[in-house]
Design a protein around this motif. Structure first.
Motif, PDB file in Angstrom:
ATOM      1  N   THR A 111      -1.437   9.273  -2.402  1.00  0.00           N
ATOM      2  CA  THR A 111      -2.609   9.835  -1.740  1.00  0.00           C
ATOM      3  C   THR A 111      -2.240  11.103  -0.986  1.00  0.00           C
ATOM      4  O   THR A 111      -2.963  12.110  -1.026  1.00  0.00           O
ATOM      5  CB  THR A 111      -3.233   8.811  -0.784  1.00  0.00           C
ATOM      6  OG1 THR A 111      -3.626   7.654  -1.528  1.00  0.00           O
ATOM      7  CG2 THR A 111      -4.449   9.399  -0.078  1.00  0.00           C
ATOM      8  N   LEU A 112      -1.113  11.065  -0.290  1.00  0.00           N
ATOM      9  CA  LEU A 112      -0.677  12.248   0.454  1.00  0.00           C
ATOM     10  C   LEU A 112      -0.346  13.395  -0.499  1.00  0.00           C
ATOM     11  O   LEU A 112      -0.724  14.556  -0.261  1.00  0.00           O
ATOM     12  CB  LEU A 112       0.551  11.904   1.303  1.00  0.00           C
ATOM     13  CG  LEU A 112       0.300  10.903   2.452  1.00  0.00           C
ATOM     14  CD1 LEU A 112       1.622  10.556   3.137  1.00  0.00           C
ATOM     15  CD2 LEU A 112      -0.690  11.480   3.453  1.00  0.00           C
ATOM     16  N   THR A 128      -4.630  -2.581  -4.341  1.00  0.00           N
ATOM     17  CA  THR A 128      -3.640  -1.740  -3.658  1.00  0.00           C
ATOM     18  C   THR A 128      -3.828  -0.243  -3.902  1.00  0.00           C
ATOM     19  O   THR A 128      -3.211   0.573  -3.234  1.00  0.00           O
ATOM     20  CB  THR A 128      -2.214  -2.123  -4.114  1.00  0.00           C
ATOM     21  OG1 THR A 128      -2.086  -1.871  -5.515  1.00  0.00           O
ATOM     22  CG2 THR A 128      -1.932  -3.593  -3.826  1.00  0.00           C
ATOM     23  N   ALA A 131       0.506   3.670  -3.215  1.00  0.00           N
ATOM     24  CA  ALA A 131      -0.781   4.371  -3.252  1.00  0.00           C
ATOM     25  C   ALA A 131      -0.903   5.366  -2.104  1.00  0.00           C
ATOM     26  O   ALA A 131      -1.440   6.465  -2.278  1.00  0.00           O
ATOM     27  CB  ALA A 131      -1.925   3.362  -3.198  1.00  0.00           C
ATOM     28  N   THR A 132      -0.385   5.007  -0.936  1.00  0.00           N
ATOM     29  CA  THR A 132      -0.447   5.911   0.208  1.00  0.00           C
ATOM     30  C   THR A 132       0.384   7.162  -0.036  1.00  0.00           C
ATOM     31  O   THR A 132      -0.035   8.284   0.291  1.00  0.00           O
ATOM     32  CB  THR A 132       0.043   5.195   1.477  1.00  0.00           C
ATOM     33  OG1 THR A 132      -0.751   4.020   1.690  1.00  0.00           O
ATOM     34  CG2 THR A 132      -0.076   6.105   2.682  1.00  0.00           C
ATOM     35  N   SER A 133       1.561   6.995  -0.627  1.00  0.00           N
ATOM     36  CA  SER A 133       2.408   8.152  -0.923  1.00  0.00           C
ATOM     37  C   SER A 133       1.728   9.081  -1.918  1.00  0.00           C
ATOM     38  O   SER A 133       1.714  10.310  -1.741  1.00  0.00           O
ATOM     39  CB  SER A 133       3.754   7.684  -1.481  1.00  0.00           C
ATOM     40  OG  SER A 133       4.427   6.849  -0.552  1.00  0.00           O
ATOM     41  N   LEU A 158       0.812  -1.218   0.000  1.00  0.00           N
ATOM     42  CA  LEU A 158       0.000   0.000   0.000  1.00  0.00           C
ATOM     43  C   LEU A 158       0.845   1.269   0.000  1.00  0.00           C
ATOM     44  O   LEU A 158       0.292   2.376  -0.103  1.00  0.00           O
ATOM     45  CB  LEU A 158      -0.938   0.023   1.208  1.00  0.00           C
ATOM     46  CG  LEU A 158      -2.016  -1.065   1.260  1.00  0.00           C
ATOM     47  CD1 LEU A 158      -2.833  -0.931   2.534  1.00  0.00           C
ATOM     48  CD2 LEU A 158      -2.933  -0.977   0.040  1.00  0.00           C
ATOM     49  N   LEU A 159       2.172   1.130   0.144  1.00  0.00           N
ATOM     50  CA  LEU A 159       3.024   2.317   0.234  1.00  0.00           C
ATOM     51  C   LEU A 159       2.960   3.213  -1.009  1.00  0.00           C
ATOM     52  O   LEU A 159       2.863   4.441  -0.874  1.00  0.00           O
ATOM     53  CB  LEU A 159       4.473   1.894   0.507  1.00  0.00           C
ATOM     54  CG  LEU A 159       4.762   1.406   1.926  1.00  0.00           C
ATOM     55  CD1 LEU A 159       6.211   0.957   2.048  1.00  0.00           C
ATOM     56  CD2 LEU A 159       4.472   2.510   2.940  1.00  0.00           C
ATOM     57  N   PRO A 180      -6.719   3.315  -1.544  1.00  0.00           N
ATOM     58  CA  PRO A 180      -6.632   4.543  -0.722  1.00  0.00           C
ATOM     59  C   PRO A 180      -6.692   5.808  -1.559  1.00  0.00           C
ATOM     60  O   PRO A 180      -7.382   6.770  -1.216  1.00  0.00           O
ATOM     61  CB  PRO A 180      -5.275   4.401  -0.015  1.00  0.00           C
ATOM     62  CG  PRO A 180      -4.992   2.928  -0.016  1.00  0.00           C
ATOM     63  CD  PRO A 180      -5.546   2.444  -1.313  1.00  0.00           C
ATOM     64  N   LEU A 181      -5.975   5.815  -2.682  1.00  0.00           N
ATOM     65  CA  LEU A 181      -5.969   6.995  -3.535  1.00  0.00           C
ATOM     66  C   LEU A 181      -7.320   7.198  -4.193  1.00  0.00           C
ATOM     67  O   LEU A 181      -7.841   8.323  -4.242  1.00  0.00           O
ATOM     68  CB  LEU A 181      -4.877   6.865  -4.601  1.00  0.00           C
ATOM     69  CG  LEU A 181      -4.769   8.012  -5.603  1.00  0.00           C
ATOM     70  CD1 LEU A 181      -4.529   9.335  -4.895  1.00  0.00           C
ATOM     71  CD2 LEU A 181      -3.662   7.738  -6.610  1.00  0.00           C
TER      72      LEU A 181
END
Length: 471
Positions: free
Chosen positions: A45-46, A370, A41-43, A38-39, A373-374
């Motif tokens: 997303t931020l 994965t 997509a999480t990055s 998930l890293l 989140p975004l």
């Protein structure tokens, strides 16, 4: 005018490379173990979430705080007649029309009612090989409408709408040209409010907010009205944050000299407005966006009609990035503009492609998706922008009333881009392009059916406020 690198083979190669890169980005996280998968997509997303918050919510905050003389955004206070100190420049209203017998007479009447007491207005209609009664209607109107001039082109003259606009460009004499679609609705004081803001702001082009006139016809037209409000809110935010505003075809005011310096309209594109936006950007010609007064237009009534329209929009939008990417990365753009365009490209084109690949990979490998989140954050913030836009005071047709169910409809509707973008990108990568004018059918009314037996026909919108239902 044809931009460098815009040949059919060149675009196909770039589209194929884009598909490969997005495919890799969608598959690669599945090689990692949770929660490391998930890293990426999480990055993103931020990064992209912060961009959307800054663009949308930041613009809402700027509008709510007291304004000062230091504000550089387009003023919302309308410029009234008599307050413009300079000479009122001549304006050419230009319409490219093909088979528009249902609406062209009404448009000529609307333009003839425009108030512009201190300036000169001319109306040019390019009859681009119409095969219905459009030529007969225009011939009758020429005799009774002194401001109207008609230019006729053969059906297969080429260049689509861009070719029609280029055909008339050399004949214009006004400082400004206002490009309209044949179904456009206008307020009578539009020019008296628009021209002073364009002149005082130093803009080379300005785009009016597009207001859907038949929003109460069915759920699909209602959702399109929400989308147009969302688009204007986002465009205002992009511009106010140092980014880029773009033209949308109908209701675009263009400084004629700026268009001439940019080389006219590109006849090798399916979306003349999006292509011109980038060419003006690279030429250092500023483009503004204006919430009021709006330009009214009809939304399509059926799912097949929406599918055809959005395929063209998606292809033209992606094609311009393929054509102009060297200039977009050059020193002609500042860092804020590059950040804005990069974020927009990732959200509008990369996210749908990667999301589809991610979902297919998850189904094949039986692993969790994965990219969610975004996707969730982007859709959620888009829903917030829809609510903010539809609750904003506005001229023209009433915007859809907002409630949780209506907001959910708007968010669900936006997901059609997760189908359109991947499909169009694959088609661009695999099939040669044929340049045709795939125009939207205009019906000339606020409601009615397109008469094609499509899946979604006109009817009453169950989410609409009864006081705003179309007659």
């Amino acid at each position: 005018m044809t931009p460098t690198g815009s040949s059919s083979d060149g675009r196909r190669g770039k589209a194929a490379l884009f598909v490969v890169l997005c495919g890799w980005a969608g598959v690669a996280p599945h090689w990692l173990e949770p929660p490391r998968n998930l890293l990426p997509a999480t990055s993103l997303t931020l990064l992209l979430g912060a961009y959307v918050v800054r663009t949308v919510l930041g613009q809402l905050w700027r509008r709510s705080r007291p304004r000062s003389s230091a504000d550089c955004a387009i003023p919302e206070t309308l410029v009234g007649e008599g307050s413009w100190p300079g000479p009122w420049p001549a304006v050419d209203v230009v319409v490219a029309a093909r088979d528009e017998q249902a609406v062209i007479g009404r448009l000529v009447e609307r333009v003839s009612r425009l108030r512009y007491r201190h300036g000169v207005v001319r109306l040019w209609v390019v009859d681009d090989g119409s095969e219905d009664r459009t030529p007969e209607v225009l011939k009758a109107l020429e005799a009774s409408t002194p401001m109207l001039q008609v230019l006729r082109r053969p059906r297969h003259a080429g260049g689509g709408k861009s070719g029609a606009l280029n055909a008339v460009l050399g004949r214009l004499e006004g400082r400004w040209m206002l490009v309209l679609d044949a179904d456009a609705g206008l307020q009578e004081d539009l020019l008296e409010r628009l021209i002073p803001q364009a002149e005082q702001g130093g803009w080379s082009a300005m785009q009016l907010r597009k207001a859907v006139v038949n929003a109460g016809c069915n759920l699909l037209t209602r959702a399109q009205a929400m989308e147009m409000a969302l688009d204007s809110v986002v465009q205002e935010g992009r511009l106010a944050s140092g980014g880029v505003a773009e033209l949308r075809g109908n209701g675009q005011l263009l400084r004629r000299e700026a268009i001439t310096r940019a080389g006219g309209f590109n006849e090798e594109t399916v979306t003349d407005d999006l292509d011109l936006s980038f060419r003006l950007l690279l030429a250092g010609e500023p483009v503004g966006i204006l919430w009021d007064p709006p330009v009214e237009e009809e939304a399509v009534l059926t799912l097949p009609a929406l599918w055809r329209q959005r395929q063209r929009w998606a292809e033209g939008g992606l094609q311009r990035f393929f054509d102009y990417w060297p200039g977009l990365l050059s020193k002609r753009l500042n860092s804020s503009q590059k950040l804005d365009l990069t974020s927009y490209f990732l959200l509008q084109y990369v996210l749908p492609m990667v999301s589809v690949v991610d979902l297919l990979t998850a189904l094949i490998t039986r692993t969790p998706p994965t990219v969610w989140p975004l996707s969730l954050v982007v859709l959620g913030l888009s829903g917030a922008a829809i609510v903010a836009g539809c609750r904003r005071p506005s001229d023209g047709p009433a915007l859809p009333a907002m409630n949780p169910l209506a907001a959910a409809l708007g968010i669900a509707y936006l997901m059609h881009w997760f189908v359109v973008i991947p499909w169009v990108t694959l088609r661009m990568a695999l099939l040669p392009k044929r340049l045709v004018w795939a125009k939207t059918q205009h019906l000339g009314g606020e409601s009615g059916s397109e008469g094609e037996g499509d899946d979604l026909v006109a009817g009453t919108d169950p989410l609409a406020d009864p006081s705003t239902q179309a007659s």
